[in-house]
Design an enzyme around this catalytic site. Structure first.
Site, PDB file in Angstrom:
ATOM      1  N   CYS A 299       0.844  -1.191   0.000  1.00 58.70           N
ATOM      2  CA  CYS A 299       0.000   0.000   0.000  1.00 58.70           C
ATOM      3  C   CYS A 299       0.880   1.241   0.000  1.00 58.70           C
ATOM      4  CB  CYS A 299      -0.898  -0.004   1.229  1.00 58.70           C
ATOM      5  SG  CYS A 299      -2.050   1.368   1.303  1.00 58.70           S
TER       6      CYS A 299
ATOM      7  N   HIS B 281      -9.227  -3.449  -1.962  1.00 56.55           N
ATOM      8  CA  HIS B 281      -8.176  -2.718  -1.250  1.00 56.55           C
ATOM      9  C   HIS B 281      -8.452  -1.216  -1.286  1.00 56.55           C
ATOM     10  CE1 HIS B 281      -3.879  -2.019  -0.032  1.00 56.55           C
ATOM     11  NE2 HIS B 281      -4.184  -0.849  -0.555  1.00 56.55           N
ATOM     12  N   GLU B 282      -8.736  -0.680  -2.466  1.00 58.36           N
ATOM     13  CA  GLU B 282      -8.962   0.760  -2.579  1.00 58.36           C
ATOM     14  C   GLU B 282     -10.232   1.182  -1.855  1.00 58.36           C
ATOM     15  OE1 GLU B 282      -6.569   2.566  -3.305  1.00 58.36           O
ATOM     16  OE2 GLU B 282      -5.388   0.940  -4.165  1.00 58.36           O
TER      17      GLU B 282
ATOM     18  N   HIS C  58     -10.049   1.827   1.895  1.00 57.28           N
ATOM     19  CA  HIS C  58      -9.593   3.164   2.311  1.00 57.28           C
ATOM     20  C   HIS C  58     -10.775   4.104   2.548  1.00 57.28           C
ATOM     21  CE1 HIS C  58      -5.288   2.744   2.047  1.00 57.28           C
ATOM     22  NE2 HIS C  58      -5.396   2.184   0.851  1.00 57.28           N
TER      23      HIS C  58
END
Length: 178
Positions: free
Chosen positions: A94, A136-137, A140
């Site tokens: 990351c 994953h994105e 956030h």
């Protein structure tokens, strides 16, 4: 890591067609191009809005029918739903945690949807790396960093150390064209 915007739930975008959101997407693209990587979320550049960009380069796909390359795309107010119970382990790094990586369990297949800058809705069912980068994105946007998803912290460490120990392989790099 440690900045408060990365630990909070990002706000929904009220007007996806606004010039401010188009400028934010351009900032995300410029930031991603400057550091490399395959995706970036607005909170990673200090903006608490539900906007992500990502790409699926051909060299990162698994070859499965639902894991196809994707040119860089923006998603505004994205939503994700797992498809089935299968969980896949995969190595992740990351840009918010530079120099480290870990093995993260995630749903193997997902359905995602979100708006583009032009107002069109994107909705896809994907697996493999495509599913992993989207998850994953979007994490956030919910104040999550990948180590929070890990179940075995023995597979978390400095990238160089993990590669030297043979625990992890380098992330695939694009083929060089001569």
């Amino acid at each position: 890591m440690g900045h408060p915007v990365l630990a909070r739930i990002a706000d929904p975008v009220q007007n996806p067609a606004s010039p401010a959101i188009a400028a934010l997407v351009e900032d995300l693209k410029d930031s991603l191009a400057a550091v490399g990587g395959t995706g970036l979320a607005a909170p990673q550049i200090g903006v608490p809005l539900r906007v992500v960009i990502f790409a699926v380069p051909p060299h990162r796909t698994t070859g499965a029918p639902d894991d196809q390359p994707q040119e860089l795309i923006e998603l505004i107010n994205p939503e994700i739903a797992p498809l089935g119970d299968e969980i896949a382990l995969g190595w992740e790094g990351c840009l918010s945690i530079p120099g480290m990586r870990g093995e993260v369990p995630r749903p193997a297949r997902i359905r995602y949807r979100g708006l583009r800058l032009d107002g069109t809705m994107v909705e896809r069912e994907v697996g493999g790396f495509h599913a992993r980068v989207v998850q994953h994105e979007c994490d956030h946007l919910d104040g999550m960093l990948y180590p929070m998803r890990m179940t075995d912290m023995r597979s978390f460490g400095f990238t160089d150390e993990l590669i030297a120990a043979g625990t992890a392989a380098p992330f695939p790099q694009p083929a060089k064209v001569s």
